[in-house]
Design an enzyme around this catalytic site. Structure first.
Site, PDB file in Angstrom:
ATOM      1  N   HIS A   4       2.327  17.617   4.653  1.00 24.82           N
ATOM      2  CA  HIS A   4       2.012  16.780   3.492  1.00 24.82           C
ATOM      3  C   HIS A   4       0.503  16.603   3.418  1.00 24.82           C
ATOM      4  O   HIS A   4      -0.136  16.212   4.392  1.00 24.82           O
ATOM      5  CB  HIS A   4       2.697  15.416   3.604  1.00 24.82           C
ATOM      6  CG  HIS A   4       2.422  14.537   2.418  1.00 24.82           C
ATOM      7  ND1 HIS A   4       3.097  14.687   1.217  1.00 24.82           N
ATOM      8  CD2 HIS A   4       1.550  13.520   2.253  1.00 24.82           C
ATOM      9  CE1 HIS A   4       2.650  13.789   0.359  1.00 24.82           C
ATOM     10  NE2 HIS A   4       1.717  13.070   0.962  1.00 24.82           N
ATOM     11  N   CYS A   5      -0.059  16.907   2.260  1.00 23.34           N
ATOM     12  CA  CYS A   5      -1.511  16.855   2.083  1.00 23.34           C
ATOM     13  C   CYS A   5      -1.901  15.569   1.356  1.00 23.34           C
ATOM     14  O   CYS A   5      -1.509  15.371   0.191  1.00 23.34           O
ATOM     15  CB  CYS A   5      -1.995  18.072   1.277  1.00 23.34           C
ATOM     16  SG  CYS A   5      -3.771  18.028   0.937  1.00 23.34           S
ATOM     17  N   PRO A   6      -2.669  14.667   1.999  1.00 28.08           N
ATOM     18  CA  PRO A   6      -3.099  13.449   1.286  1.00 28.08           C
ATOM     19  C   PRO A   6      -4.175  13.710   0.244  1.00 28.08           C
ATOM     20  O   PRO A   6      -4.395  12.878  -0.632  1.00 28.08           O
ATOM     21  CB  PRO A   6      -3.638  12.567   2.422  1.00 28.08           C
ATOM     22  CG  PRO A   6      -4.054  13.520   3.489  1.00 28.08           C
ATOM     23  CD  PRO A   6      -3.120  14.688   3.398  1.00 28.08           C
ATOM     24  N   ILE A   9      -1.964  14.681  -2.666  1.00 24.13           N
ATOM     25  CA  ILE A   9      -0.818  13.766  -2.796  1.00 24.13           C
ATOM     26  C   ILE A   9       0.444  14.586  -3.080  1.00 24.13           C
ATOM     27  O   ILE A   9       1.201  14.331  -4.023  1.00 24.13           O
ATOM     28  CB  ILE A   9      -1.044  12.704  -3.884  1.00 24.13           C
ATOM     29  CG1 ILE A   9      -2.466  12.156  -3.820  1.00 24.13           C
ATOM     30  CG2 ILE A   9      -0.056  11.550  -3.737  1.00 24.13           C
ATOM     31  CD1 ILE A   9      -2.795  11.138  -4.887  1.00 24.13           C
ATOM     32  N   ASN A  10       0.640  15.624  -2.283  1.00 27.81           N
ATOM     33  CA  ASN A  10       1.780  16.509  -2.491  1.00 27.81           C
ATOM     34  C   ASN A  10       2.085  17.219  -1.178  1.00 27.81           C
ATOM     35  O   ASN A  10       1.238  17.301  -0.287  1.00 27.81           O
ATOM     36  CB  ASN A  10       1.475  17.541  -3.586  1.00 27.81           C
ATOM     37  CG  ASN A  10       2.735  18.196  -4.118  1.00 27.81           C
ATOM     38  OD1 ASN A  10       3.832  17.876  -3.678  1.00 27.81           O
ATOM     39  ND2 ASN A  10       2.575  19.106  -5.069  1.00 27.81           N
TER      40      ASN A  10
END
Length: 311
Positions: A4-6, A9-10
């Site tokens: 999950h990539c902050p 946001i996905n």
């Protein structure tokens, strides 16, 4: 799924990884370009450091310049490391989670090598650990084409199409392992334990009020049997409290009040079922009974002094 990539946001997955890779590539490229101009400005300031301050930038401009350079350098370093890591995973056709699985499998193989190839599993079972090759690494170029697409010109094209869902259901394997071999390899620490049959109980709480009453009754029954077992036939219990040493009279008493015992008979003397004591068998009870550790130190020192005077 990869992770999950902050930043976006996905979740980075099979469908979004090409876009995420292009995002990292253009972000690092843009920050490198900005870093180049920032260092040019800093080099000019360093070369003209001997000039008067009114010929240079204002304090506010200096604060903004150093803050901007520091922030951009830290962010550039972090994203550059992440880009290099994703280039490696793209070339090896592994996700972040699969990389953890490979490292864990290597650790299990090293542990099993020192235990004859087996590790302890749940419920006392032995699990054989054998080295397995990652089945989806089919070559660097083939791995990149499988993830980024077949057209090389579209790998860095910002408006490239999203991969179809059907492409993430089946993947080509390298054929190093048996097709029936599962990935990830078996892990004894993650294997489920055997399921026990709990249908005999009406509810998951086995300690009910009825069970508590039964336990209390059983405990009291054990108490009664123990009392009878350690009691004499006439009802006089042989389990007595230890007598108390009275330092004022150097004698033993029945209680803490310090009263002397009658005829030196202590309540905790050992007696058998016939009422015989150790003294009846030729054992000196005074020597066996008195423990020097329970006598105060002052009494022991006074005894030693009296012995020395008599000698």
């Amino acid at each position: 799924m990869d992770h999950h990539c902050p930043w976006t946001i996905n979740c980075v997955s099979h469908r979004t990884f090409p876009h995420f890779f292009r995002f990292l590539f253009y972000s690092v490229t843009a920050m490198l370009y900005l870093e180049y101009f920032l260092w040019i400005r800093l080099s000019i300031l360093f070369q003209n450091r001997s000039l008067p301050s009114y010929l240079g930038p204002t304090p506010t401009q200096m604060i903004f310049l150093f803050t901007f350079t520091l922030t951009n350098s830290i962010t550039l370093f972090a994203l550059a490391v992440l880009l290099i890591r994703n280039i490696y995973t793209l070339a090896s056709n592994t996700t972040t989670i699969e990389g953890w699985e490979i490292d864990r499998h290597d650790t299990l193989v090293r542990r099993a090598r020192s235990h004859g190839g087996y590790l302890d599993g749940p419920d006392g079972t032995k699990i054989r650990i054998q080295r397995q090759e990652f089945p989806y690494d089919i070559g660097i170029y083939a791995n990149m084409r499988q993830t980024m697409g077949t057209g090389l010109w579209a790998w860095l094209w910002p408006f490239a199409a999203t991969p179809r869902n059907e492409m993430g259901l089946e993947f080509e394997t390298n054929g190093f392992e048996d097709p029936n071999t599962s990935w990830p390899p078996p892990d004894p620490d993650r294997m489920p334990r055997r399921q026990y049959n709990l249908t005999d109980h009406d509810d998951p709480f086995t300690q009910t009020d009825k069970t508590s009453n039964i336990n209390i009754q059983a405990f009291r029954e054990r108490q009664r049997r123990d009392y009878l077992r350690f009691s004499k036939s006439d009802g006089d219990s042989k389990l007595k409290l230890r007598s108390v040493y009275n330092p004022s009279s150097d004698r033993w008493s029945d209680d803490a009040s310090g009263e002397d015992e009658h005829h030196h008979q202590r309540d905790d003397e050992w007696r058998d079922a016939d009422g015989d004591r150790l003294n009846d068998f030729g054992v000196d009870e005074e020597v066996e009974y008195i423990d020097e550790d329970d006598i105060p130190l002052s009494i022991i020192l006074s005894r030693k002094k009296s012995v020395r005077k008599t000698q």
